[in-house]
Design an enzyme around this catalytic site. Structure first.
Site, PDB file in Angstrom:
ATOM      1  N   HIS A   1     -33.087  21.296  19.940  1.00 23.47           N
ATOM      2  CA  HIS A   1     -34.190  21.167  20.906  1.00 23.47           C
ATOM      3  C   HIS A   1     -35.490  20.780  20.195  1.00 23.47           C
ATOM      4  O   HIS A   1     -36.279  21.653  19.825  1.00 23.47           O
ATOM      5  CB  HIS A   1     -34.409  22.507  21.622  1.00 23.47           C
ATOM      6  CG  HIS A   1     -33.339  22.837  22.602  1.00 23.47           C
ATOM      7  ND1 HIS A   1     -33.383  22.425  23.912  1.00 23.47           N
ATOM      8  CD2 HIS A   1     -32.181  23.527  22.464  1.00 23.47           C
ATOM      9  CE1 HIS A   1     -32.298  22.852  24.548  1.00 23.47           C
ATOM     10  NE2 HIS A   1     -31.544  23.520  23.687  1.00 23.47           N
TER      11      HIS A   1
ATOM     12  N   CYS B   1     -29.522  18.473  23.662  1.00 20.68           N
ATOM     13  CA  CYS B   1     -28.557  19.565  23.811  1.00 20.68           C
ATOM     14  C   CYS B   1     -27.510  19.211  24.871  1.00 20.68           C
ATOM     15  O   CYS B   1     -26.639  18.403  24.604  1.00 20.68           O
ATOM     16  CB  CYS B   1     -29.295  20.872  24.095  1.00 20.68           C
ATOM     17  SG  CYS B   1     -28.312  22.289  23.597  1.00 20.68           S
TER      18      CYS B   1
ATOM     19  N   GLY C   1     -52.921  31.411  34.752  1.00 17.34           N
ATOM     20  CA  GLY C   1     -53.056  30.702  33.485  1.00 17.34           C
ATOM     21  C   GLY C   1     -53.591  31.616  32.404  1.00 17.34           C
ATOM     22  O   GLY C   1     -54.356  31.192  31.548  1.00 17.34           O
ATOM     23  N   LYS C   2     -53.154  32.880  32.461  1.00 23.44           N
ATOM     24  CA  LYS C   2     -53.556  33.830  31.420  1.00 23.44           C
ATOM     25  C   LYS C   2     -53.083  33.357  30.050  1.00 23.44           C
ATOM     26  O   LYS C   2     -53.777  33.494  29.054  1.00 23.44           O
ATOM     27  CB  LYS C   2     -52.865  35.172  31.700  1.00 23.44           C
ATOM     28  CG  LYS C   2     -53.827  36.284  32.008  1.00 23.44           C
ATOM     29  CD  LYS C   2     -53.093  37.600  32.126  1.00 23.44           C
ATOM     30  CE  LYS C   2     -51.891  37.509  33.027  1.00 23.44           C
ATOM     31  NZ  LYS C   2     -50.879  38.503  32.850  1.00 23.44           N
TER      32      LYS C   2
ATOM     33  N   GLY D   1     -27.887  17.252  27.194  1.00 23.44           N
ATOM     34  CA  GLY D   1     -28.058  15.804  27.352  1.00 23.44           C
ATOM     35  C   GLY D   1     -27.235  15.052  26.320  1.00 23.44           C
ATOM     36  O   GLY D   1     -26.632  14.012  26.615  1.00 23.44           O
ATOM     37  N   MET D   2     -27.181  15.580  25.101  1.00 23.27           N
ATOM     38  CA  MET D   2     -26.370  14.959  24.048  1.00 23.27           C
ATOM     39  C   MET D   2     -24.889  15.138  24.390  1.00 23.27           C
ATOM     40  O   MET D   2     -24.076  14.220  24.244  1.00 23.27           O
ATOM     41  CB  MET D   2     -26.710  15.606  22.702  1.00 23.27           C
ATOM     42  CG  MET D   2     -25.843  15.184  21.545  1.00 23.27           C
ATOM     43  SD  MET D   2     -24.460  16.338  21.308  1.00 23.27           S
ATOM     44  CE  MET D   2     -24.135  16.126  19.596  1.00 23.27           C
TER      45      MET D   2
ATOM     46  N   GLU E   1     -38.123  19.636  21.388  1.00 22.62           N
ATOM     47  CA  GLU E   1     -39.341  19.902  22.188  1.00 22.62           C
ATOM     48  C   GLU E   1     -40.052  21.181  21.759  1.00 22.62           C
ATOM     49  O   GLU E   1     -41.254  21.307  21.934  1.00 22.62           O
ATOM     50  CB  GLU E   1     -38.998  19.952  23.687  1.00 22.62           C
ATOM     51  CG  GLU E   1     -38.184  21.139  24.183  1.00 22.62           C
ATOM     52  CD  GLU E   1     -36.675  20.975  24.056  1.00 22.62           C
ATOM     53  OE1 GLU E   1     -36.233  20.158  23.229  1.00 22.62           O
ATOM     54  OE2 GLU E   1     -35.928  21.682  24.771  1.00 22.62           O
TER      55      GLU E   1
HETATM   56  N1  GLN Z   1     -24.472  24.455  28.036  1.00 26.05           N
HETATM   57  C1  GLN Z   1     -24.465  23.830  26.756  1.00 26.05           C
HETATM   58  C2  GLN Z   1     -23.994  24.774  25.654  1.00 26.05           C
HETATM   59  O1  GLN Z   1     -24.049  25.973  25.822  1.00 26.05           O
HETATM   60  C3  GLN Z   1     -25.824  23.245  26.407  1.00 26.05           C
HETATM   61  C4  GLN Z   1     -26.902  24.266  26.254  1.00 26.05           C
HETATM   62  C5  GLN Z   1     -28.290  23.685  26.249  1.00 26.05           C
HETATM   63  O2  GLN Z   1     -28.499  22.570  26.673  1.00 26.05           O
HETATM   64  N2  GLN Z   1     -29.265  24.445  25.826  1.00 26.05           N
HETATM   65  O3  GLN Z   1     -23.590  24.351  24.614  1.00 26.05           O
END
Ligand code: GLN
Length: 536
Positions: A509, A383, A16-17, A385-386, A511
């Site tokens: 992303h 990403c 955990g540096k 997921g979409m 997150e």
């Molecule tokens: N593999 C997908 C793409 O390259 C999604 C990439 C990701 O989820 N970061 O577009």
């Protein structure tokens, strides 16, 4: 004059540096100082972009599109500052730069060697981080990856040894993070490995100023005195980093032991007193939530926790804002095809599908989207997921049989996710990605606009494939909304379903931009929707 703190690690890896470095960053920032951070990774890859998440955890992406070590994510979350490509140094980068200088003839016939050429390059890269900032940086914290004794890290240790001489003793601090094992049989905490590790550092010429001891139990006065005596370190500079439930408590653990004051005094920094009140309130919320929700994260890198670390943290941040404990169930997407989703998603109040690459596990993710859509479970697709959401909608709502992304089936009759024509010719991996920050315009009358409450947002990207605009009208006819677009490139950024309580897929992303004291709106609202679902 910018001051530098170098963090090294000893005895074992995974201490955990990164969290120690980040926590030092937070306690200094809480004194009004301007902090920047840098991670040095001694591996030969030029960046983390091509590394397998199973081995190395998540690839973190900065605003300027650098694919970096996941520790940069911790740094950004703790010091609440955006970092850049300058913040991640690798042996690959250092050597490529020195070799191209040699080819250009910059070294005027000299024999190019580790000392001084590689070490000089390392030192100037360390200095770059403060020189490339618009505002003055008070303190740069540099974490050296790996463990003292590794062959790969030797040039870096030599470089930071020289660095103190170059810029003056009063401007540099060495912090060594070690492990103090507890031996059950002897009922004792053992300081010997730490003594050995410090001896190894001293052989290289580095005498640590501060030792951070990772331990399961409190260090007795006796153990501390021993470390102080044998390692030649002031008693008050031996800091105990006992296991805590939340990483966000670590700055408080350090502050209690007056680590902040010690650093300020040693580096002769002029600043105000610490103000960790907001941070403490945030940690208090983590420890005393009013409610609880269960979120299913469906991905393929499930066995390694670090593979989705920014997602996990962002979900937690969304929970903090809602006074809610977020319990995450990691579900292997391959399992979705093997079991009934009803059983797998029993008690789940919200489903998230994170990013990813490659074909494995895709059908399970598509099945997951279908389950979330049909059962009105809050859904956040990120990403990949979409992209899975788009494929599911194409197949099961629009009836485009066999619809897919050309990444998973190059011969699909309906490539609803495809590579842009301009990118097709580029062959090397890494060169073809859309990386870093892009803007996105939100449609006024949409869930996305409600979530962000602004028209233009900026979010980080890391992907190759895009929604195929040829299918836009088919989707629109079926009440599927494209509520966020990148106007410069005419690309779909957000897909949502108006006839579902909370269903949204984003090509970016979110997150990477979430912070514990400032949850990303998508995560905050996703958790809120999950809470509402759990109450229904
Ligand atoms: N593999 C997908 C793409 O390259 C999604 C990439 C990701 O989820 N970061 O577009």
């Amino acid at each position: 004059m910018t001051k530098y703190i170098f963090i090294t690690g000893g005895v074992v890896s995974s201490l955990g540096k990164g969290i120690s470095a980040s926590s030092i960053g937070r306690i200094l920032k809480s004194r009004g100082l301007n902090i920047s951070m840098q991670k040095i990774d001694p591996y030969i890859n030029v960046d983390a972009g091509t590394m397998n998440p199973y081995q190395h955890g998540e690839v973190f992406v900065t605003e300027d599109g650098a694919e970096t070590d996941l520790d940069l994510g911790h740094y950004e979350r703790f010091i609440d500052t955006n970092l850049s490509s300058y913040s991640n140094v690798t042996t690959g980068k250092i050597y490529s730069s020195v070799i191209s200088k040699e080819r250009r003839g910059d070294f005027l016939g000299a024999t190019v060697q580790v000392i001084p050429h590689i070490t000089d390059e390392i030192k100037s890269t360390i200095q770059n981080i403060s020189q490339n900032k618009k505002e003055k940086v008070d303190v740069v914290i540099v974490e050296i990856g790996g463990t003292v004794g590794d062959i790969e890290s030797l040039p870096y240790l030599e470089a930071i040894r020289q660095f103190r001489n170059d810029i003056g003793k009063e401007n540099v601090l060495y912090v060594h993070v070690t492990f103090i094992p507890y031996l059950k049989a002897a009922k004792e905490l053992k300081s010997k490995p730490t003594q050995h590790s410090v001896r190894e550092l001293r052989e290289i010429g580095i005498q640590p100023d501060i030792i951070i001891c990772r331990c399961q139990a409190k260090l007795s006065q006796e153990v501390k005195s021993k470390i102080s005596l044998f390692c030649d370190i002031k008693y008050e500079a031996i800091i105990e980093a006992i296991n805590v439930k939340s990483i966000y408590e670590v700055p408080m653990v350090f502050e209690e032991q007056k680590l902040g004051d010690l650093i300020i005094k040693s580096l002769n920094l002029k600043c105000q007193g610490p103000d960790l009140q907001n941070w403490e309130n945030m940690v208090d919320k983590i420890y005393h939530p009013k409610r609880e929700v269960n979120i299913g994260v469906v991905g393929k890198y499930i066995s390694l926790k670090d593979a989705y670390i920014s997602i996990t943290e962002a979900l937690l941040h969304g929970g903090i804002d809602n006074d809610c404990r977020v319990k995450i169930k990691r579900i292997d997407s391959d399992e979705v095809k093997k079991h009934s989703p009803k059983d797998l998603f029993k008690d789940i109040n919200g489903i998230l599908i994170p990013g990813g690459f490659g074909k494995r596990g895709i059908e399970g993710k598509i099945e997951t989207v279908r389950y979330a859509r049909e059962n009105k479970i809050p859904f956040l697709g990120i990403c990949l997921g979409m992209q899975c959401a788009v494929i599911e909608l194409a197949r099961n709502v629009i009836n485009l049989e066999g619809a897919n992304s050309s990444e998973f089936n190059p011969g699909t009759p309906f490539p609803v996710i495809d590579i842009l024509p301009g990118q097709k010719k580029i062959k090397t991996k890494g060169g073809t990605m859309r990386l870093g920050t892009y803007s996105c315009k939100l449609e006024k009358d949409s869930l996305a606009f409600k979530i962000f409450n602004q028209e233009i947002i900026h979010e980080r990207h890391r992907h190759r494939y895009e929604f195929n605009n040829l299918y836009k009208s088919d989707f629109s006819k079926h009440d599927i909304k494209f509520s966020g677009l990148n106007q410069d490139l005419n690309l779909v950024e957000i897909v949502e379903l108006p006839n579902h309580p909370w269903f949204i897929g984003v090509q970016f992303h979110p997150e990477f931009k979430s912070r514990p004291n400032r949850a990303h709106p998508l995560f905050r609202e996703f958790i809120k929707a999950a809470i509402e679902k759990s109450a229904r």
